[in-house]
Design a protein around this motif. Structure first.
Motif, mmCIF file in Angstrom:
data_model
loop_
_atom_site.group_PDB
_atom_site.id
_atom_site.type_symbol
_atom_site.label_atom_id
_atom_site.label_comp_id
_atom_site.label_asym_id
_atom_site.label_seq_id
_atom_site.Cartn_x
_atom_site.Cartn_y
_atom_site.Cartn_z
ATOM 1 N N VAL A 1 0.815 -1.216 0.000
ATOM 2 C CA VAL A 1 0.000 0.000 0.000
ATOM 3 C C VAL A 1 0.849 1.266 0.000
ATOM 4 O O VAL A 1 0.552 2.228 -0.720
ATOM 5 N N TYR A 2 1.924 1.296 0.780
ATOM 6 C CA TYR A 2 2.711 2.526 0.950
ATOM 7 C C TYR A 2 3.862 2.610 -0.049
ATOM 8 O O TYR A 2 5.019 2.795 0.306
ATOM 9 N N SER A 3 3.494 2.465 -1.316
ATOM 10 C CA SER A 3 4.459 2.490 -2.402
ATOM 11 C C SER A 3 3.756 2.952 -3.667
ATOM 12 O O SER A 3 2.538 2.835 -3.791
ATOM 13 N N SER A 4 4.534 3.437 -4.603
ATOM 14 C CA SER A 4 3.977 3.853 -5.889
ATOM 15 C C SER A 4 3.930 2.697 -6.895
ATOM 16 O O SER A 4 3.582 2.910 -8.051
ATOM 17 N N ALA A 5 4.235 1.486 -6.467
ATOM 18 C CA ALA A 5 4.214 0.345 -7.390
ATOM 19 C C ALA A 5 2.832 0.152 -8.002
ATOM 20 O O ALA A 5 2.721 -0.200 -9.172
ATOM 21 N N SER A 6 1.782 0.422 -7.236
ATOM 22 C CA SER A 6 0.423 0.277 -7.784
ATOM 23 C C SER A 6 0.164 1.313 -8.875
ATOM 24 O O SER A 6 -0.550 1.041 -9.842
ATOM 25 N N ASN A 7 0.747 2.487 -8.753
ATOM 26 C CA ASN A 7 0.632 3.510 -9.795
ATOM 27 C C ASN A 7 1.240 2.983 -11.101
ATOM 28 O O ASN A 7 0.646 3.119 -12.170
ATOM 29 N N TYR A 8 2.423 2.403 -10.996
ATOM 30 C CA TYR A 8 3.131 1.904 -12.173
ATOM 31 C C TYR A 8 2.473 0.662 -12.755
ATOM 32 O O TYR A 8 2.598 0.391 -13.942
ATOM 33 N N ALA A 9 1.742 -0.082 -11.917
ATOM 34 C CA ALA A 9 1.031 -1.266 -12.396
ATOM 35 C C ALA A 9 -0.318 -0.893 -13.017
ATOM 36 O O ALA A 9 -1.016 -1.758 -13.538
ATOM 37 N N GLY A 10 -0.679 0.393 -12.947
ATOM 38 C CA GLY A 10 -1.934 0.857 -13.525
ATOM 39 C C GLY A 10 -3.161 0.518 -12.705
ATOM 40 O O GLY A 10 -4.282 0.543 -13.216
ATOM 41 N N LEU A 11 -2.955 0.213 -11.430
ATOM 42 C CA LEU A 11 -4.081 -0.132 -10.567
ATOM 43 C C LEU A 11 -4.832 1.132 -10.130
ATOM 44 O O LEU A 11 -4.218 2.189 -9.947
ATOM 45 N N PRO A 12 -6.138 1.029 -9.927
ATOM 46 C CA PRO A 12 -6.900 2.211 -9.515
ATOM 47 C C PRO A 12 -6.638 2.607 -8.057
ATOM 48 O O PRO A 12 -6.792 3.767 -7.696
ATOM 49 N N GLU A 13 -6.244 1.647 -7.218
ATOM 50 C CA GLU A 13 -5.990 1.936 -5.802
ATOM 51 C C GLU A 13 -4.584 2.486 -5.636
ATOM 52 O O GLU A 13 -3.608 1.817 -5.928
ATOM 53 N N LYS A 14 -4.515 3.713 -5.147
ATOM 54 C CA LYS A 14 -3.215 4.327 -4.862
ATOM 55 C C LYS A 14 -3.405 5.409 -3.808
ATOM 56 O O LYS A 14 -4.451 6.040 -3.734
ATOM 57 N N LEU A 15 -2.382 5.598 -2.997
ATOM 58 C CA LEU A 15 -2.444 6.600 -1.933
ATOM 59 C C LEU A 15 -2.190 8.005 -2.434
ATOM 60 O O LEU A 15 -2.714 8.965 -1.887
ATOM 61 N N ILE A 16 -1.353 8.112 -3.441
ATOM 62 C CA ILE A 16 -0.913 9.425 -3.896
ATOM 63 C C ILE A 16 -0.593 9.333 -5.386
ATOM 64 O O ILE A 16 -0.102 8.308 -5.860
#
Length: 184
Positions: free
Chosen positions: A163-178
């Motif tokens: 959760v506390y990483s930008s990896a989800s941003n790079y994976a194109g996932l809709p869930e991201k903190l920032i």
């Protein structure tokens, strides 16, 4: 200090790490991680921070960052670390649930006493070791290192699940903190 660890070009991206004194596992508490996230968002909106990647681990945070305004990268780092240190300290002192309160305050007070630049408490180590990302290879290696940190630490199986990483941003996932500026 070596030129290797100085910000030479304000228009480049940098890999930086901010570490808690004595590598204390402070960010095991959501409240402290959230202070970092809120401050990163504030710096994006008000200080000209270009945040391209991040990962908050238990004792440190990794960033790939640049700037898009008048403030220098050093000024953004200084303001971020100063503000988060003050807010984290207030949170520790005011928390009736913090079981490690005395331990944390003792170690932060000792670190502050050893540092002539501080008057009382010190939460962050002073150095950041900024590394200029002046090639695609360096960018790729640092981005991979940041996102693989929780995998290597055995916290998650897949980087994008942390959760506390930008990896989800790079994976194109809709869930991201920032939101981050994706490096292409």
């Amino acid at each position: 200090m070596s030129r290797k660890y100085k910000i030479q070009d304000q228009d480049k991206l940098y890999f930086v790490t901010f570490t808690i004194v004595e590598w204390i596992d402070l960010f095991t508490r959501k409240a402290y991680r959230d202070i970092l996230i809120d401050s990163l968002k504030y710096c994006q909106n008000n200080k000209g921070l270009d945040l391209c990647a991040f990962c908050i681990m238990s004792s440190h945070i990794h960033l790939i960052m640049g700037r898009n305004g008048e403030q220098t990268i050093e000024a953004i780092i200084r303001d971020f670390k100063k503000f988060t240190a003050i807010e984290i300290l207030k949170s520790i002192q005011g928390s009736p649930e913090e079981s490690r309160k005395e331990f944390l305050l003792h170690h932060f007070r000792q670190a502050g006493a050893r540092n002539p630049n501080n008057s009382t408490f010190q939460i962050w180590q002073q150095h950041n070791h900024p590394i200029e990302l002046n090639s695609n290879d360096k960018i790729s290696r640092c981005l991979n290192y940041i996102h693989q940190n929780p995998v290597v630490a055995g916290i998650v199986f897949s980087a994008e699940d942390y959760v506390y990483s930008s990896a989800s941003n790079y994976a194109g996932l809709p869930e991201k903190l920032i939101e981050v500026l994706l490096i292409e």
